[in-house]
Design an enzyme around this catalytic site. Structure first.
Site, PDB file in Angstrom:
ATOM      1  N   ASP A   1      45.230  28.271  42.850  1.00  0.00           N
ATOM      2  CA  ASP A   1      44.808  29.474  42.119  1.00  0.00           C
ATOM      3  C   ASP A   1      45.685  30.654  42.525  1.00  0.00           C
ATOM      4  O   ASP A   1      45.480  31.268  43.574  1.00  0.00           O
ATOM      5  CB  ASP A   1      43.324  29.731  42.466  1.00  0.00           C
ATOM      6  CG  ASP A   1      42.761  30.963  41.775  1.00  0.00           C
ATOM      7  OD1 ASP A   1      43.520  31.649  41.070  1.00  0.00           O
ATOM      8  OD2 ASP A   1      41.560  31.233  41.942  1.00  0.00           O
TER       9      ASP A   1
ATOM     10  N   GLU B   1      36.445  31.561  43.573  1.00  0.00           N
ATOM     11  CA  GLU B   1      37.187  31.348  42.319  1.00  0.00           C
ATOM     12  C   GLU B   1      37.623  29.891  42.132  1.00  0.00           C
ATOM     13  O   GLU B   1      37.377  29.319  41.069  1.00  0.00           O
ATOM     14  CB  GLU B   1      38.392  32.294  42.269  1.00  0.00           C
ATOM     15  CG  GLU B   1      37.962  33.732  42.040  1.00  0.00           C
ATOM     16  CD  GLU B   1      39.026  34.771  42.371  1.00  0.00           C
ATOM     17  OE1 GLU B   1      40.196  34.388  42.573  1.00  0.00           O
ATOM     18  OE2 GLU B   1      38.677  35.959  42.423  1.00  0.00           O
TER      19      GLU B   1
ATOM     20  N   ASP C   1      34.740  36.835  36.295  1.00  0.00           N
ATOM     21  CA  ASP C   1      35.910  36.668  37.151  1.00  0.00           C
ATOM     22  C   ASP C   1      36.505  38.062  37.309  1.00  0.00           C
ATOM     23  O   ASP C   1      37.135  38.585  36.386  1.00  0.00           O
ATOM     24  CB  ASP C   1      36.886  35.702  36.464  1.00  0.00           C
ATOM     25  CG  ASP C   1      38.249  35.650  37.151  1.00  0.00           C
ATOM     26  OD1 ASP C   1      38.395  36.245  38.230  1.00  0.00           O
ATOM     27  OD2 ASP C   1      39.167  35.009  36.590  1.00  0.00           O
TER      28      ASP C   1
ATOM     29  N   LYS D   1      41.524  45.681  43.972  1.00  0.00           N
ATOM     30  CA  LYS D   1      40.841  44.530  44.586  1.00  0.00           C
ATOM     31  C   LYS D   1      41.480  44.193  45.942  1.00  0.00           C
ATOM     32  O   LYS D   1      40.826  43.688  46.835  1.00  0.00           O
ATOM     33  CB  LYS D   1      40.921  43.334  43.634  1.00  0.00           C
ATOM     34  CG  LYS D   1      40.252  42.069  44.156  1.00  0.00           C
ATOM     35  CD  LYS D   1      40.184  41.008  43.082  1.00  0.00           C
ATOM     36  CE  LYS D   1      39.867  39.641  43.626  1.00  0.00           C
ATOM     37  NZ  LYS D   1      39.869  38.602  42.588  1.00  0.00           N
TER      38      LYS D   1
END
Ligand code: AMP
Length: 700
Positions: free
Chosen positions: A171, A148, A8, A70
């Site tokens: 999430d 994810e 992850d 990211k």
């Protein structure tokens, strides 16, 4: 072959997991005996440090630290420089992935060669490809890239249940938000719909606290927080946010410019400051329910994933909407990596089974998946630019629509007139986006097919296949129909005049004379712009946009501080540029002033024809003014008109040096920004001397 892992790769924290000797997924601990690894890199005098050690350097206020990269994955213009070397988000992510690989190897005492890496479901093609590239750069064979929330659902699906149920995976990580609606039946785990925002996450909640603390400090001492002080406060804001998940209030001690003060923030105050962020996740969740034609009463459980779901405001909202608290028992930090490890086991076993001609030797994954097949969907429609049937306009022709099961494939036939000299070329603009308006889409590239076979015919039939593979990465290929010969494909960068090229009617455009004007607004978003100055600059930019005729003007937006980011490519869509202006946040490209926008402005504007302008707004002194002046001069030579607007402690001599003309160096006040931008808009649209750009520009 070595061992495999699931990773992850988070915005703020990452986790690596394996299948242990009991056949169960397990998160691998770090040397600090934690399972979460900060996605932070520190560039000291030796080899770069990753993880907890780098985070400690950041907490100590060290500026040679990269984090949150990211968010810039897949952005070809984003680079950070350390010790004289440039690092792209792919390079930085590869350092994090190599660190996780090593962590797993130390724990498993065997080389790790293969990995499944997760990405937000909402990640588009460029971001997915960049993630895969980072994995390969870290020395891993990337088995697949999975979403994810789907990975979390896989981990959730391990629990024994024969019932069919719909679960909502909410999430909220450090930098991204995803929501997926998943139907779990005894035979499959099927994603019904997914949506998200790849620039909404815990970091935005941190920023709200940061801005509040900065305001209080500024009001008391009149001092700005910059450099080390700013970086330290960023870490403190995140810690304070976490504390507010357990306590009703938290004291934060702010030290800067020789002053120290302690401010107490209450949970209620924090929740008021960030209510709109929660609201945005709520809207996306409602939208996913609508896309699947379901309501809250159809949801058996809400599975919270990502560290930010620990915030009481999130939990309270889930309970209010679904009538029960978020599901317990799924580890919010580890679930995604655990699901990725199960998927990695599945893919390795499938490979083995294929190699051995059926029957994998140890079907661990089959058992973990409880014999369910996984069916994911795409979060983005794949399309291409075509002329409308009547030839009156360009449209984005949708091939594979959002929420289609992946992998997916669609074919399109083309008739191509062959050139006798063998230079026949088929060019296709491939897009991602829901709208049929080409201005509202993301362009993946110009897909150019050549190497046509010699035929005894004036025309060739070409079959082009467009698709998503199982990593939701776009695959395009073409064959000449009569011979079955594959054509040679080259994916070229999107030309700078796209999407503007697809404005209006294809017929008119072929004969158009007057060329559109392109303007980039570059706004300083360093620490000193936080709060009111940025708000005033945004207001001024809105006024500017509203006074120009968007049919003949394309406007783009650039954020500049330590790094430079193109927030919006030049567009003729007023709503698109206005949204980009609204989205601008302070320090999105770092808190200091070590960057300058002129290289980016040159790259974007020099290939264009028509009048070209860059309006550069600064409120302070930049660290490397000489370099900025040199590059601004390169823009002047390319006939890019630079207008420099300064206020606050901006250096007036510097403004004169970077502006193309004397009248183009404008020093004003924070309150005068609106008027200044309006005046510039008037000059650009009519010009006081009747020419485009008026006295602010040269255009012949
Ligand atoms: P992830 O990327 O899923 O690891 O999520 C990390 C995010 O969760 C960061 O923004 C953290 O600040 C946030 N986070 C972790 N623990 C808490 C907590 N107890 N309360 C609020 N936010 C948290």
């Amino acid at each position: 072959m070595g061992a495999f892992v699931g990773i992850d790769l988070g915005t703020t924290y990452s986790v690596v997991a394996c299948i242990n000797s009991d056949g169960k997924p397990q998160a691998i601990p770090t040397a600090y005996n934690r399972t979460t690894v900060p996605s932070v890199v520190y560039f000291g005098s030796g080899a770069p440090l990753v993880g907890e050690d780098a985070k400690q350097e950041q907490a100590a206020g060290n500026e040679s630290v990269a984090s949150f990269f990211k968010r810039n994955m897949g952005d070809p213009y984003f680079v950070l420089s350390f010790n004289g070397r440039d690092y792209t988000p792919v390079d930085l992510s590869a350092l994090v992935l190599a660190h996780l690989k090593k962590q797993a190897e130390d724990y498993l005492k065997t080389p790790v060669t293969d990995a499944v890496i997760t990405v937000p479901a909402y990640f588009d093609n460029a971001r997915r490809e960049a993630t895969k590239q980072a994995g390969e750069q870290a020395g891993l064979r990337v088995l697949s890239i999975i979403n994810e929330p789907t990975a979390a659902a896989i981990a959730y699906g391990m629990r024994p249940s024969q019932e069919t149920q719909n679960v909502l995976v909410y999430d909220l990580g450090g930098g991204t938000f995803d929501v997926s609606l998943v139907a779990i039946t005894p035979h499959e785990l099927r994603v019904l719909a997914t949506d998200g925002d790849h620039s909404l996450g815990g970091r935005d909640w941190d920023d709200r606290l940061l801005i509040q603390l900065q305001h209080q400090f500024q009001a008391e001492f009149g001092a700005d927080l910059v450099g080390d002080d700013f970086n330290r406060l960023l870490v403190q804001a995140e810690e304070a946010k976490r504390t507010l998940s357990d306590r009703q209030s938290v004291p934060v001690r702010v030290t800067a410019s020789g002053h120290t003060a302690t401010y107490t923030i209450t949970r209620e105050q924090f929740e008021n400051l960030s209510q709109d962020l929660l609201e945005r996740t709520a809207q996306l969740t409602e939208s996913v329910l609508q896309q699947a034609h379901l309501g809250w009463r159809d949801i058996a459980n809400v599975v919270p994933v990502g560290g930010s779901t620990r915030m009481p405001m999130v939990r309270a909202w889930v309970e209010r909407m679904s009538g029960k608290p978020p599901m317990g028992g799924v580890h919010p930090d580890e679930a995604v990596a655990l699901g990725a490890a199960i998927q990695a086991a599945f893919e390795i076993e499938r490979e083995q089974s294929q190699r051995l001609g059926g029957g994998a030797p140890k079907p661990v994954a089959k058992e973990l998946l409880r014999d369910r097949r996984i069916q994911d969907v795409t979060a983005h429609t794949l399309g291409l630019i075509a002329e409308s049937e009547d030839g009156s306009r360009y449209i984005n022709s949708r091939l594979i629509v959002k929420n289609s099961p992946i992998p997916a494939e669609q074919g399109r036939p083309y008739a191509m007139r062959l050139r006798p000299d063998g230079t026949t070329e088929l060019e296709v603009f491939v897009t991602q986006g829901e709208s049929d308006d080409p201005q509202a889409c993301t362009y993946l590239g110009l897909y150019s097919f050549t190497d046509f076979p010699a035929l005894n015919a004036p025309e060739a039939q070409v079959d082009v296949k467009y698709g998503y593979d199982s990593s939701t990465i776009v695959q395009v290929e073409a064959v000449e129909h009569s011979t079955g010969k594959p054509l040679k494909l080259e994916v070229k960068p999107v030309p700078p005049d796209v999407p503007a090229r697809f404005l209006g009617s294809p017929r008119d455009q072929r004969g158009r004379g007057g060329e559109p004007m392109t303007v980039y607004i570059a706004i300083d978003v360093s620490g000193s712009m936080c709060g009111e100055p940025l708000a005033q600059a945004q207001q001024a930019a809105h006024e500017f946009v509203r006074q120009l005729d968007m049919k003949t003007t394309a406007i783009g937006l650039i954020a500049v501080s330590d790094a430079v980011h193109i927030d919006q490519q030049a567009t003729h869509s007023q709503s698109e540029i206005e949204r980009a202006i609204d989205r601008m946040t302070c320090c999105s490209t770092g808190g200091g002033n070590s960057g300058h926008p002129f290289d980016t402005i040159y790259d974007l504007l020099s290939p264009l024809s028509g009048p070209r302008f860059a309006i550069v707004l600064a409120d302070g002194v930049w660290s490397y003014q000489d370099r900025a002046i040199q590059q601004a001069k390169r823009c002047h030579h390319a006939e890019i008109n630079v207008i420099a607007v300064g206020f606050g402690s901006a250096d007036q001599q510097f403004l004169r040096a970077i502006a193309s003309t004397e009248a183009g160096a404008i020093y004003t006040t924070q309150g005068g920004l609106g008027n200044t931008f309006s005046t510039i808009a008037r000059e650009l649209s009519g010009g006081s001397d009747g020419k485009t750009g008026g006295k602010l520009g040269r255009y012949s």
